[in-house]
Design a protein around this motif. Structure first.
Motif, PDB file in Angstrom:
ATOM      1  N   PHE A 110      24.112  73.409  27.813  1.00  0.00           N
ATOM      2  CA  PHE A 110      23.121  72.334  27.826  1.00  0.00           C
ATOM      3  C   PHE A 110      21.792  72.840  27.253  1.00  0.00           C
ATOM      4  O   PHE A 110      21.176  72.193  26.404  1.00  0.00           O
ATOM      5  CB  PHE A 110      22.942  71.817  29.255  1.00  0.00           C
ATOM      6  CG  PHE A 110      22.039  70.626  29.367  1.00  0.00           C
ATOM      7  CD1 PHE A 110      22.497  69.364  29.037  1.00  0.00           C
ATOM      8  CD2 PHE A 110      20.730  70.759  29.811  1.00  0.00           C
ATOM      9  CE1 PHE A 110      21.666  68.244  29.140  1.00  0.00           C
ATOM     10  CE2 PHE A 110      19.890  69.656  29.924  1.00  0.00           C
ATOM     11  CZ  PHE A 110      20.370  68.403  29.581  1.00  0.00           C
ATOM     12  N   LEU A 111      21.367  74.004  27.694  1.00  0.00           N
ATOM     13  CA  LEU A 111      20.117  74.589  27.212  1.00  0.00           C
ATOM     14  C   LEU A 111      20.174  74.813  25.702  1.00  0.00           C
ATOM     15  O   LEU A 111      19.255  74.436  24.971  1.00  0.00           O
ATOM     16  CB  LEU A 111      19.848  75.916  27.940  1.00  0.00           C
ATOM     17  CG  LEU A 111      18.622  76.702  27.499  1.00  0.00           C
ATOM     18  CD1 LEU A 111      17.343  75.938  27.794  1.00  0.00           C
ATOM     19  CD2 LEU A 111      18.604  78.055  28.186  1.00  0.00           C
ATOM     20  N   LYS A 112      21.264  75.382  25.217  1.00  0.00           N
ATOM     21  CA  LYS A 112      21.399  75.642  23.777  1.00  0.00           C
ATOM     22  C   LYS A 112      21.382  74.337  22.985  1.00  0.00           C
ATOM     23  O   LYS A 112      20.760  74.259  21.927  1.00  0.00           O
ATOM     24  CB  LYS A 112      22.688  76.424  23.501  1.00  0.00           C
ATOM     25  CG  LYS A 112      22.818  76.874  22.077  1.00  0.00           C
ATOM     26  CD  LYS A 112      24.040  77.748  21.878  1.00  0.00           C
ATOM     27  CE  LYS A 112      24.150  78.185  20.424  1.00  0.00           C
ATOM     28  NZ  LYS A 112      25.383  78.931  20.187  1.00  0.00           N
ATOM     29  N   SER A 113      22.045  73.303  23.491  1.00  0.00           N
ATOM     30  CA  SER A 113      22.065  72.008  22.807  1.00  0.00           C
ATOM     31  C   SER A 113      20.667  71.426  22.684  1.00  0.00           C
ATOM     32  O   SER A 113      20.281  70.923  21.626  1.00  0.00           O
ATOM     33  CB  SER A 113      22.962  71.018  23.547  1.00  0.00           C
ATOM     34  OG  SER A 113      24.302  71.433  23.491  1.00  0.00           O
ATOM     35  N   MET A 114      19.914  71.483  23.773  1.00  0.00           N
ATOM     36  CA  MET A 114      18.570  70.907  23.761  1.00  0.00           C
ATOM     37  C   MET A 114      17.600  71.739  22.920  1.00  0.00           C
ATOM     38  O   MET A 114      16.630  71.215  22.385  1.00  0.00           O
ATOM     39  CB  MET A 114      18.026  70.760  25.186  1.00  0.00           C
ATOM     40  CG  MET A 114      18.788  69.764  26.053  1.00  0.00           C
ATOM     41  SD  MET A 114      18.785  68.079  25.394  1.00  0.00           S
ATOM     42  CE  MET A 114      20.414  67.984  24.658  1.00  0.00           C
ATOM     43  N   LYS A 115      17.852  73.009  22.774  1.00  0.00           N
ATOM     44  CA  LYS A 115      16.976  73.869  21.981  1.00  0.00           C
ATOM     45  C   LYS A 115      17.303  73.804  20.483  1.00  0.00           C
ATOM     46  O   LYS A 115      16.418  73.937  19.648  1.00  0.00           O
ATOM     47  CB  LYS A 115      17.063  75.333  22.448  1.00  0.00           C
ATOM     48  CG  LYS A 115      16.419  75.573  23.808  1.00  0.00           C
ATOM     49  CD  LYS A 115      14.914  75.453  23.724  1.00  0.00           C
ATOM     50  CE  LYS A 115      14.225  75.881  24.995  1.00  0.00           C
ATOM     51  NZ  LYS A 115      12.772  75.831  24.891  1.00  0.00           N
ATOM     52  N   THR A 116      18.588  73.602  20.134  1.00  0.00           N
ATOM     53  CA  THR A 116      19.004  73.647  18.725  1.00  0.00           C
ATOM     54  C   THR A 116      19.221  72.277  18.099  1.00  0.00           C
ATOM     55  O   THR A 116      19.293  72.166  16.874  1.00  0.00           O
ATOM     56  CB  THR A 116      20.312  74.434  18.571  1.00  0.00           C
ATOM     57  OG1 THR A 116      21.364  73.730  19.264  1.00  0.00           O
ATOM     58  CG2 THR A 116      20.177  75.859  19.100  1.00  0.00           C
TER      59      THR A 116
END
Length: 189
Positions: free
Chosen positions: A126-132
């Motif tokens: 989830f964190l990676k999706s929101m950051k990238t």
């Protein structure tokens, strides 16, 4: 039990249990605070505006909280958008589907349902999706109108708090359609 040696042994045995209980309680309070922060951010960010279908009442459309964060309703069929040249933006179907130069995008199911929502997503994913801005951290682009660029500016702790809160909402089975590319091609995964 009046023996000082026995009392010392008892106190030494009780200390680890006391520390474990205190640590457990501290973790619960910390998780509760994180979830409350996530709820605050989700409400402030207006996530319901797009990810919760509307229902029509005598006073007009209102969020259907029985389907909170379930995304675009799977049974709602849309006519093909009439794409015209020039800059434009259109929304349809209770603010859960949008058409534009990118094609048609649908609001995702953010509930923790395992098969149709975020149930299999990890906090890191989830964190990676929101950051990238990539679906599942490395897939297709996250499409408009999702403001992932703004969300990416949040701290990791705030994005993790949003994830923690979304894990607490009721899971709802809702198969959101896949996005449709320009010209009606099913080119997105």
């Amino acid at each position: 039990m009046n023996n000082p040696k026995s009392m010392l042994i008892l106190a030494l045995l009780a200390l680890p249990a006391s520390l474990l209980l205190t640590a457990s309680r501290t973790a619960e309070v910390s998780k509760s605070a994180q979830t409350a922060r996530g709820k605050y951010l989700v409400n402030f960010g207006g996530c319901n505006d797009c990810h919760t279908p509307l229902k029509f009442t005598e006073t007009g459309p209102v969020p259907d909280l029985s389907r909170m964060f379930s995304g675009h309703p799977e049974g709602t069929k849309l006519p093909p958008p009439e794409l015209k040249p020039g800059p434009w933006f259109a929304s349809t179907a209770g603010m859960t589907a949008w058409a534009g130069p990118w094609g048609i995008s649908y609001a995702s199911n953010l509930t923790p349902d395992t098969n149709t929502g975020l149930g299999i997503w990890t906090e890191e994913l989830f964190l990676k999706s929101m950051k990238t801005g990539k679906h599942m951290g490395s897939g297709r682009e996250i499409l408009p109108p999702m403001p992932w660029q703004a969300v990416s500016q949040l701290t990791d702790e705030d994005i993790k708090a949003i994830y923690a809160y979304l894990r607490t909402v009721p899971a709802i089975v809702n198969h959101v359609p896949r996005p449709v590319g320009p010209g009606g091609k099913m080119e997105f995964e």
